[in-house]
Design a protein around this motif. Sequence first.
Motif, PDB file in Angstrom:
ATOM      1  N   LEU A  50      72.057  52.557 -43.936  1.00 23.36           N
ATOM      2  CA  LEU A  50      72.720  51.548 -44.085  1.00 23.36           C
ATOM      3  C   LEU A  50      72.748  50.637 -45.206  1.00 23.36           C
ATOM      4  CD1 LEU A  50      71.642  51.478 -39.767  1.00 23.36           C
ATOM      5  CD2 LEU A  50      74.041  51.959 -40.375  1.00 23.36           C
ATOM      6  N   SER A  51      71.926  50.094 -45.774  1.00 24.27           N
ATOM      7  CA  SER A  51      71.997  49.128 -46.766  1.00 24.27           C
ATOM      8  C   SER A  51      72.324  49.515 -47.476  1.00 24.27           C
ATOM      9  CB  SER A  51      70.560  48.482 -47.210  1.00 24.27           C
ATOM     10  OG  SER A  51      69.563  50.006 -48.306  1.00 24.27           O
ATOM     11  N   GLU A  52      72.571  50.717 -47.867  1.00 29.10           N
ATOM     12  CA  GLU A  52      73.762  51.124 -49.104  1.00 29.10           C
ATOM     13  C   GLU A  52      74.958  50.720 -48.144  1.00 29.10           C
ATOM     14  OE1 GLU A  52      70.274  53.738 -52.159  1.00 29.10           O
ATOM     15  OE2 GLU A  52      71.669  54.489 -50.319  1.00 29.10           O
ATOM     16  N   ASP A  53      75.656  51.402 -47.306  1.00 30.90           N
ATOM     17  CA  ASP A  53      76.803  51.680 -47.311  1.00 30.90           C
ATOM     18  C   ASP A  53      77.569  50.390 -46.882  1.00 30.90           C
ATOM     19  OD1 ASP A  53      76.436  54.540 -47.311  1.00 30.90           O
ATOM     20  OD2 ASP A  53      76.326  55.002 -45.495  1.00 30.90           O
ATOM     21  N   PRO A  72      65.143  56.580 -43.669  1.00 33.68           N
ATOM     22  CA  PRO A  72      65.730  57.200 -44.782  1.00 33.68           C
ATOM     23  C   PRO A  72      67.559  56.126 -44.299  1.00 33.68           C
ATOM     24  CG  PRO A  72      66.082  58.279 -43.259  1.00 33.68           C
ATOM     25  CD  PRO A  72      64.232  57.825 -43.315  1.00 33.68           C
ATOM     26  N   ARG A  73      67.266  55.539 -42.588  1.00 30.59           N
ATOM     27  CA  ARG A  73      68.470  55.818 -42.061  1.00 30.59           C
ATOM     28  C   ARG A  73      69.039  54.017 -42.889  1.00 30.59           C
ATOM     29  NH1 ARG A  73      73.432  55.555 -41.217  1.00 30.59           N
ATOM     30  NH2 ARG A  73      74.189  54.935 -38.368  1.00 30.59           N
ATOM     31  N   MET A  74      67.606  53.463 -42.776  1.00 19.55           N
ATOM     32  CA  MET A  74      67.925  52.228 -42.921  1.00 19.55           C
ATOM     33  C   MET A  74      67.937  51.754 -44.593  1.00 19.55           C
ATOM     34  SD  MET A  74      64.868  48.920 -42.824  1.00 19.55           S
ATOM     35  CE  MET A  74      64.032  49.791 -44.779  1.00 19.55           C
ATOM     36  N   ILE A  75      68.024  53.043 -45.327  1.00 18.15           N
ATOM     37  CA  ILE A  75      68.054  53.062 -47.288  1.00 18.15           C
ATOM     38  C   ILE A  75      69.799  52.813 -46.600  1.00 18.15           C
ATOM     39  CG2 ILE A  75      67.924  53.453 -48.883  1.00 18.15           C
ATOM     40  CD1 ILE A  75      66.262  51.990 -48.246  1.00 18.15           C
ATOM     41  N   VAL A  98      75.310  52.705 -56.032  1.00 18.43           N
ATOM     42  CA  VAL A  98      74.576  51.567 -55.350  1.00 18.43           C
ATOM     43  C   VAL A  98      73.322  51.864 -56.934  1.00 18.43           C
ATOM     44  CG1 VAL A  98      72.962  50.775 -54.481  1.00 18.43           C
ATOM     45  CG2 VAL A  98      74.495  52.011 -52.959  1.00 18.43           C
ATOM     46  N   LYS A  99      73.323  50.720 -57.325  1.00 22.90           N
ATOM     47  CA  LYS A  99      72.357  51.131 -59.079  1.00 22.90           C
ATOM     48  C   LYS A  99      71.154  51.476 -58.058  1.00 22.90           C
ATOM     49  CE  LYS A  99      74.174  47.481 -61.500  1.00 22.90           C
ATOM     50  NZ  LYS A  99      73.698  45.796 -62.255  1.00 22.90           N
ATOM     51  N   PRO A 100      70.440  51.938 -59.093  1.00 26.23           N
ATOM     52  CA  PRO A 100      69.544  52.507 -58.542  1.00 26.23           C
ATOM     53  C   PRO A 100      68.326  51.314 -58.526  1.00 26.23           C
ATOM     54  CG  PRO A 100      69.803  53.949 -60.137  1.00 26.23           C
ATOM     55  CD  PRO A 100      70.919  52.699 -59.815  1.00 26.23           C
ATOM     56  N   ASN A 101      67.029  51.700 -57.110  1.00 26.10           N
ATOM     57  CA  ASN A 101      66.394  50.950 -56.884  1.00 26.10           C
ATOM     58  C   ASN A 101      64.829  51.156 -56.899  1.00 26.10           C
ATOM     59  OD1 ASN A 101      64.775  48.796 -55.594  1.00 26.10           O
ATOM     60  ND2 ASN A 101      66.958  47.562 -55.863  1.00 26.10           N
ATOM     61  N   PRO A 102      64.554  51.005 -58.194  1.00 25.86           N
ATOM     62  CA  PRO A 102      62.614  51.737 -57.329  1.00 25.86           C
ATOM     63  C   PRO A 102      62.310  51.943 -56.372  1.00 25.86           C
ATOM     64  CG  PRO A 102      62.373  50.987 -59.665  1.00 25.86           C
ATOM     65  CD  PRO A 102      63.604  50.672 -58.843  1.00 25.86           C
ATOM     66  N   ASP A 116      80.384  47.886 -48.254  1.00 23.27           N
ATOM     67  CA  ASP A 116      81.068  46.766 -46.769  1.00 23.27           C
ATOM     68  C   ASP A 116      81.046  45.376 -47.900  1.00 23.27           C
ATOM     69  OD1 ASP A 116      83.666  45.827 -44.954  1.00 23.27           O
ATOM     70  OD2 ASP A 116      82.071  46.392 -43.979  1.00 23.27           O
ATOM     71  N   ILE A 117      79.656  45.495 -47.531  1.00 20.23           N
ATOM     72  CA  ILE A 117      79.614  43.296 -46.908  1.00 20.23           C
ATOM     73  C   ILE A 117      79.816  43.185 -48.693  1.00 20.23           C
ATOM     74  CG2 ILE A 117      78.545  41.152 -46.672  1.00 20.23           C
ATOM     75  CD1 ILE A 117      77.184  42.659 -44.203  1.00 20.23           C
ATOM     76  N   TRP A 118      78.667  43.508 -49.205  1.00 23.54           N
ATOM     77  CA  TRP A 118      79.246  42.843 -51.148  1.00 23.54           C
ATOM     78  C   TRP A 118      80.854  43.035 -51.398  1.00 23.54           C
ATOM     79  CZ3 TRP A 118      75.368  39.726 -53.272  1.00 23.54           C
ATOM     80  CH2 TRP A 118      75.899  40.127 -54.799  1.00 23.54           C
TER      81      TRP A 118
END
Length: 77
Positions: free
Chosen positions: A22-25, A17-20, A3-7, A30-32
């Motif tokens: 999940l969004s990355e994983d 941390p868990r939300m981040i 995943v590209k770094p995002n400030p 998966d979806i993307w």
Amino acid sequence: MAVKPNPSREAVRAVVPRMIQLSEDVIYGDIWERPNMSKRDRSLFVIAALIATYRPEQLKGHIGRGLDNGLTKDEIA
């Protein structure tokens, strides 16, 4: 998938941390990456949804991703 770094994401990683993760994983990992739609088309739909739901704070990153995925400035406009 890397995943590209995002400030913005990095600024809240320590707090949620868990939300981040999940969004990355799930969202980006998966979806993307599902093969039934091109990344170009997926970007176009995401940009349209962000505009329709008035989410300007997220547009800059997704417009950049859309350009990277092959959208033209005219298509985004």
